[in-house]
Design a protein around this motif. Structure first.
Motif: not given
Ligand SMILES: [Zn+2]
Length: 355
Positions: A188-192, A260-266
């Motif tokens: 998923r990180a690649f996609a991000f 695209h990545f709703p449950n990731c955090e910034i």
């Protein structure tokens, strides 16, 4: 002035203690020449301010005496032709020594000075820049600031700003033999990362820069071969173009995340504004003229990719530039400064004030 530079190079100022020792050396050099600088301390780090002249205008010369670590033999200066080798020769003890010499020469005839000149010497530019920031926050700011970083006697007019963020990407772990039962956070990180590079803030440019830069600096993820990783943290160092806005950049990244990545955090690690000094600033034009005349060649304006202490002054509204002598390989093994350019630099500093 060359002896002063050599003495400064011999002081191993790649630590707080060493940089403080170099600063105290500068203080005593000035004291023996009838100049009494004020010392300040912040977080055990020293800085000094000296002022001469009188008037409404204030020009600041800023230099740092800390250096990045070097080979042990780089702390023994040596001369080969016009080149003076040593750690910190170019970055930027030559700038500091020339500023001190120019300041001393001006102090001999202060009755002719129709403006104030302040000398700021600081001790942590190569790490965090807290000492310059401290001075600016204490009110030591002026109409125009010259930071004596090595610029080949051309003018570093602008500098990119900084946005550093950590992106925490969530997945779901499962056995490595049945990856379809989990969500691989690294994938998923690649996609991000792919989406990140397509964002419109990455296309900004101005006269001095073709685009911002994006460095994927760190990746933390994964522990074992037979486990699908459930978390991946990406750390980015973004250097944006003067004119771009920090909030706009963060909002764009947030919007992409939501879509695209709703449950990731910034998480914002740190930010720093760009240096946006204008090429039509009257002091810039004057310095350009003085330098071109002295050097008998045109003086270029350019944009720096890295940031320097100019950012603290510029943030509070002063025109701030990087301008210093010629040299090469700073932060490298064969760092040197051109001795003749150091002499020219000192003369330009004096002429910029008195003419
Ligand atoms: Zn420097």
């Amino acid at each position: 002035m060359i002896d002063l530079l050599k003495d400064l190079i011999r002081i191993k100022s790649d630590s707080i203690e060493g940089a403080n020792e170099a600063l105290l050396y500068c203080q005593s050099w000035l004291l023996t020449r009838g100049i009494a600088p004020k010392l300040y301390e912040h977080d055990s780090k020293l800085m000094l301010v000296a002022e001469i002249g009188d008037g409404d205008e204030c020009i600041i010369w800023n230099g740092h005496v800390d250096v990045v670590p070097g080979n042990p033999d780089q702390f023994t200066p040596f001369i080969d032709g016009d080149k003076l080798f040593g750690r910190g020769s170019a970055d930027m003890k030559a700038g500091v020594a020339a500023m001190m010499q120019a300041f001393y020469e001006l102090s001999l005839t202060t009755e002719n000075l129709t403006k104030k000149v302040q000398l700021h010497i600081v001790t942590d530019e190569e790490t965090v820049g807290d000492t310059s920031n401290y001075l600016v926050n204490k009110g030591f700011n002026g109409d125009f600031v010259i930071c004596g970083e090595p610029t080949q006697l051309h003018i570093g007019l602008q500098a990119k700003g900084i946005v550093q963020v950590d992106i925490k990407i969530k997945g779901k772990s499962s056995h490595g033999s049945r990856p379809w039962e989990g969500v691989n956070a690294i994938e998923r990180a690649f996609a991000f990362d792919n989406e990140m590079r397509k964002l419109s803030f990455m296309k900004a440019s101005n006269r001095f820069y073709d685009y911002p830069s994006l460095n994927l600096a760190k990746i933390h993820a994964g522990e074992r071969y037979n486990v699908v990783p459930d978390e991946c943290v990406l750390s980015y160092d973004i250097r944006f173009v003067p004119g771009q806005n920090i909030d706009d950049i963060l909002i764009e990244i947030q919007n992409m995340r939501k879509n695209h990545f709703p449950n990731c955090e910034i998480l914002v690690h740190s930010t720093a504004p760009a240096v946006t000094t204008d090429e039509n600033d009257k002091y810039v034009m004057k310095l350009q003229n003085v330098t071109s005349e002295m050097m008998k060649r045109p003086t270029n304006l350019f944009g720096q990719h890295g940031s320097a202490d100019t950012r603290f002054y510029s943030e509070k509204g002063a025109g701030a530039i990087e301008f210093g002598p010629c040299g090469a390989d700073w932060h490298g093994d064969m760092e040197y400064v051109s001795i003749s350019s150091m002499e020219q630099y000192k003369n330009i500093l004096v002429s910029f004030i008195v003419n």
